[in-house]
Design an enzyme around this catalytic site. Structure first.
Site, PDB file in Angstrom:
ATOM      1  N   ARG A  45       0.860  -1.185   0.000  1.00 32.19           N
ATOM      2  CA  ARG A  45       0.000   0.000   0.000  1.00 32.19           C
ATOM      3  C   ARG A  45       0.896   1.236   0.000  1.00 32.19           C
ATOM      4  O   ARG A  45       2.111   1.133   0.135  1.00 32.19           O
ATOM      5  CB  ARG A  45      -1.033  -0.001   1.136  1.00 32.19           C
ATOM      6  CG  ARG A  45      -0.681  -0.671   2.417  1.00 32.19           C
ATOM      7  CD  ARG A  45       0.423  -0.027   3.185  1.00 32.19           C
ATOM      8  NE  ARG A  45       0.191   1.396   3.353  1.00 32.19           N
ATOM      9  CZ  ARG A  45       1.137   2.301   3.568  1.00 32.19           C
ATOM     10  NH1 ARG A  45       2.428   1.939   3.640  1.00 32.19           N
ATOM     11  NH2 ARG A  45       0.862   3.573   3.709  1.00 32.19           N
ATOM     12  N   GLY A  46       0.243   2.413  -0.160  1.00 34.54           N
ATOM     13  CA  GLY A  46       1.022   3.645  -0.317  1.00 34.54           C
ATOM     14  C   GLY A  46       1.123   3.931  -1.810  1.00 34.54           C
ATOM     15  O   GLY A  46       1.521   3.045  -2.583  1.00 34.54           O
ATOM     16  N   ALA A  47       0.772   5.165  -2.200  1.00 26.48           N
ATOM     17  CA  ALA A  47       0.595   5.457  -3.624  1.00 26.48           C
ATOM     18  C   ALA A  47       1.803   5.101  -4.513  1.00 26.48           C
ATOM     19  O   ALA A  47       1.642   4.369  -5.508  1.00 26.48           O
ATOM     20  CB  ALA A  47       0.201   6.920  -3.785  1.00 26.48           C
ATOM     21  N   ARG A  86      -7.591  -0.416  -6.739  1.00 24.95           N
ATOM     22  CA  ARG A  86      -7.791   0.695  -5.796  1.00 24.95           C
ATOM     23  C   ARG A  86      -7.929   1.988  -6.612  1.00 24.95           C
ATOM     24  O   ARG A  86      -7.060   2.286  -7.438  1.00 24.95           O
ATOM     25  CB  ARG A  86      -6.620   0.799  -4.797  1.00 24.95           C
ATOM     26  CG  ARG A  86      -6.511  -0.425  -3.893  1.00 24.95           C
ATOM     27  CD  ARG A  86      -5.588  -0.177  -2.716  1.00 24.95           C
ATOM     28  NE  ARG A  86      -6.214   0.675  -1.724  1.00 24.95           N
ATOM     29  CZ  ARG A  86      -5.544   1.246  -0.716  1.00 24.95           C
ATOM     30  NH1 ARG A  86      -4.247   1.060  -0.594  1.00 24.95           N
ATOM     31  NH2 ARG A  86      -6.177   2.018   0.168  1.00 24.95           N
ATOM     32  N   GLN A 193      -1.927   2.261   9.871  1.00 19.08           N
ATOM     33  CA  GLN A 193      -0.650   2.371   9.135  1.00 19.08           C
ATOM     34  C   GLN A 193       0.371   3.179   9.924  1.00 19.08           C
ATOM     35  O   GLN A 193       1.576   2.959   9.795  1.00 19.08           O
ATOM     36  CB  GLN A 193      -0.874   3.033   7.754  1.00 19.08           C
ATOM     37  CG  GLN A 193      -1.583   2.163   6.753  1.00 19.08           C
ATOM     38  CD  GLN A 193      -3.077   2.406   6.764  1.00 19.08           C
ATOM     39  OE1 GLN A 193      -3.665   2.717   7.801  1.00 19.08           O
ATOM     40  NE2 GLN A 193      -3.724   2.248   5.630  1.00 19.08           N
ATOM     41  N   ASP A 234      -2.103  10.843  -2.108  1.00 18.70           N
ATOM     42  CA  ASP A 234      -2.520   9.801  -3.052  1.00 18.70           C
ATOM     43  C   ASP A 234      -2.871  10.387  -4.417  1.00 18.70           C
ATOM     44  O   ASP A 234      -2.665   9.747  -5.446  1.00 18.70           O
ATOM     45  CB  ASP A 234      -3.691   9.012  -2.487  1.00 18.70           C
ATOM     46  CG  ASP A 234      -3.170   8.021  -1.463  1.00 18.70           C
ATOM     47  OD1 ASP A 234      -2.952   8.429  -0.311  1.00 18.70           O
ATOM     48  OD2 ASP A 234      -2.903   6.863  -1.850  1.00 18.70           O
ATOM     49  N   ASN A 244      -5.532  12.257   0.616  1.00 18.67           N
ATOM     50  CA  ASN A 244      -4.599  11.429   1.380  1.00 18.67           C
ATOM     51  C   ASN A 244      -5.427  10.641   2.388  1.00 18.67           C
ATOM     52  O   ASN A 244      -6.662  10.772   2.447  1.00 18.67           O
ATOM     53  CB  ASN A 244      -3.534  12.299   2.059  1.00 18.67           C
ATOM     54  CG  ASN A 244      -2.403  11.473   2.646  1.00 18.67           C
ATOM     55  OD1 ASN A 244      -1.828  10.621   1.952  1.00 18.67           O
ATOM     56  ND2 ASN A 244      -2.086  11.664   3.907  1.00 18.67           N
ATOM     57  N   LYS A 245      -4.774   9.810   3.158  1.00 20.65           N
ATOM     58  CA  LYS A 245      -5.448   8.927   4.112  1.00 20.65           C
ATOM     59  C   LYS A 245      -6.519   9.651   4.929  1.00 20.65           C
ATOM     60  O   LYS A 245      -6.288  10.779   5.371  1.00 20.65           O
ATOM     61  CB  LYS A 245      -4.386   8.306   5.035  1.00 20.65           C
ATOM     62  CG  LYS A 245      -4.884   7.365   6.090  1.00 20.65           C
ATOM     63  CD  LYS A 245      -5.776   6.262   5.565  1.00 20.65           C
ATOM     64  CE  LYS A 245      -5.179   5.433   4.465  1.00 20.65           C
ATOM     65  NZ  LYS A 245      -6.174   4.583   3.745  1.00 20.65           N
TER      66      LYS A 245
END
Ligand code: MRU
Length: 347
Positions: A45-47, A86, A193, A234, A244-245
């Site tokens: 995960r993570g862009a 995603r 996270q 993101d 973002n998150k």
């Protein structure tokens, strides 16, 4: 730190982030569908990491094709399967678009040549992203004062990229430059996270940190404990609005209220010049189970509804600066980010 992933020519070795920090376990991914699953279920995960891994997914997909019949159809199917995993991180679509362009230029060649060119492109993308992120960190580190406390949300470190990090990369770089920094790590519900991954990385780097729950951030700012907030991204729209998150938006409001600078750090592959504003950014909705799983007996409650948007959008006016590999951009973002577009076209 252990590598987030490693391309091995016929498979991708991938650190399964779902088990961190409890255990360091690698997956051996040999099929593009396994790559798609690993992105969907957030083993990776993570862009930026999602983007790079997606590129290797395309390579594995094409490696498994053994004749040129219906090659274009098959290639399209592979790309679409990976794209459907995603929806929010721009980097995933950026990489698939790059792979499509390469495919268009080589599709007439021998199958083996097509495979080689795509593999070369995926490896190049990984290298480019790594170099871009190092530059982001170097520019960003200048903004971090000595003897400061920095708050970060989610994980925008080596695990979310290919080993270094954007927001966390800036912090790591400032630390390596000798600056004294203390990091406040937002737990980042529901998947933690921050608590699981950012703490893991900071601990390995030997950078002092304090873990807090998400709802403590405002109070920490009010008490003067936070010098700056820095987060990853993101997807960034042309006007600077940043997805973002989930929870990032609340932090930006709290930062403004408390006169704390709020920085976004991201490579330019995160900017989506097709989108005018953050209203157009697709926000991923994930299963409610991710929220419910820690509460024993919750499913016995009648009429329980759960919402689980994985990201939110921070409006550009709450962002002090966007740090990229082309430098630090300040408002007005609509005018200033267009300069990035010009710089990209020159590279
Ligand atoms: O749902 P995730 O864990 O993929 O979300 C990750 C984030 O929101 C990160 O902050 C973002 O991708 C930047 S990573 C350098």
């Amino acid at each position: 730190m252990l590598p987030t992933f490693e391309w091995r020519g016929d498979h991708l070795l991938l650190l399964d982030q779902r088990f961190l920090p409890e255990r360091e376990e690698y997956l051996e991914l040999k099929d593009y569908r396994e790559i798609a699953d690993a992105i969907r279920n957030m083993a990776v995960r993570g862009a930026p990491a999602i983007g790079i891994v997606a590129g290797y997914g395309v390579v594995l997909g094409v490696k498994a094709i053994n004749c040129k019949e219906d090659l274009e159809e098959k290639f399209k199917g592979i790309c679409e399967t990976i794209e459907r995993t995603r929806p929010t991180a721009r980097n995933l679509f950026f990489v698939i678009e790059r792979m499509r362009k390469v495919f268009e230029t080589v599709k007439g060649k021998e199958l083996d040549e097509v495979r080689k060119e795509l593999e070369k492109a995926a490896i190049e993308i990984e290298k480019e992203v790594y170099e871009a992120i190092l530059k982001v960190s170097t520019f960003g580190a200048e903004l971090i004062p000595n003897n400061s406390s920095i708050l970060t949300h989610c994980n925008a470190g080596g695990l979310a990229t290919s080993g270094w990090g954007t927001a966390l990369g800036v912090i790591k770089m400032a630390h390596r430059m000798g600056k004294k920094i203390h990091v406040y790590v937002d737990e980042t519900r529901p998947l933690l996270q921050g608590a699981r991954l950012t703490t893991y990385e900071l601990s390995k780097e030997g950078i002092p940190f304090t873990l807090i729950t998400d709802n403590m951030a405002g109070w920490m700012m009010k008490k003067g404990k936070i010098s700056a907030v820095i987060v990853g991204a993101d997807r960034i729209a042309t006007n600077g609005d940043t997805a973002n998150k989930i929870g990032t938006y609340s932090l930006s409001v709290l930062a403004r209220e408390n006169s704390v600078p709020f920085y976004v750090a991201a490579p330019v592959s995160t900017i989506d010049f097709n989108l005018e504003s953050g209203d157009e950014i697709p926000i991923e909705e994930r299963k409610g189970d991710e929220i419910k799983s820690i509460i024993k007996g919750i499913d016995r409650l009648r009429n329980l509804k759960v919402e689980n948007p994985a990201f939110d959008v921070t409006p550009n006016q709450l962002i002090t600066a966007i740090i990229t590999e082309f430098g630090i951009f300040k408002p007005p973002y609509r005018e200033n980010l267009v300069k990035v577009k010009e710089l990209i076209s020159k590279t």
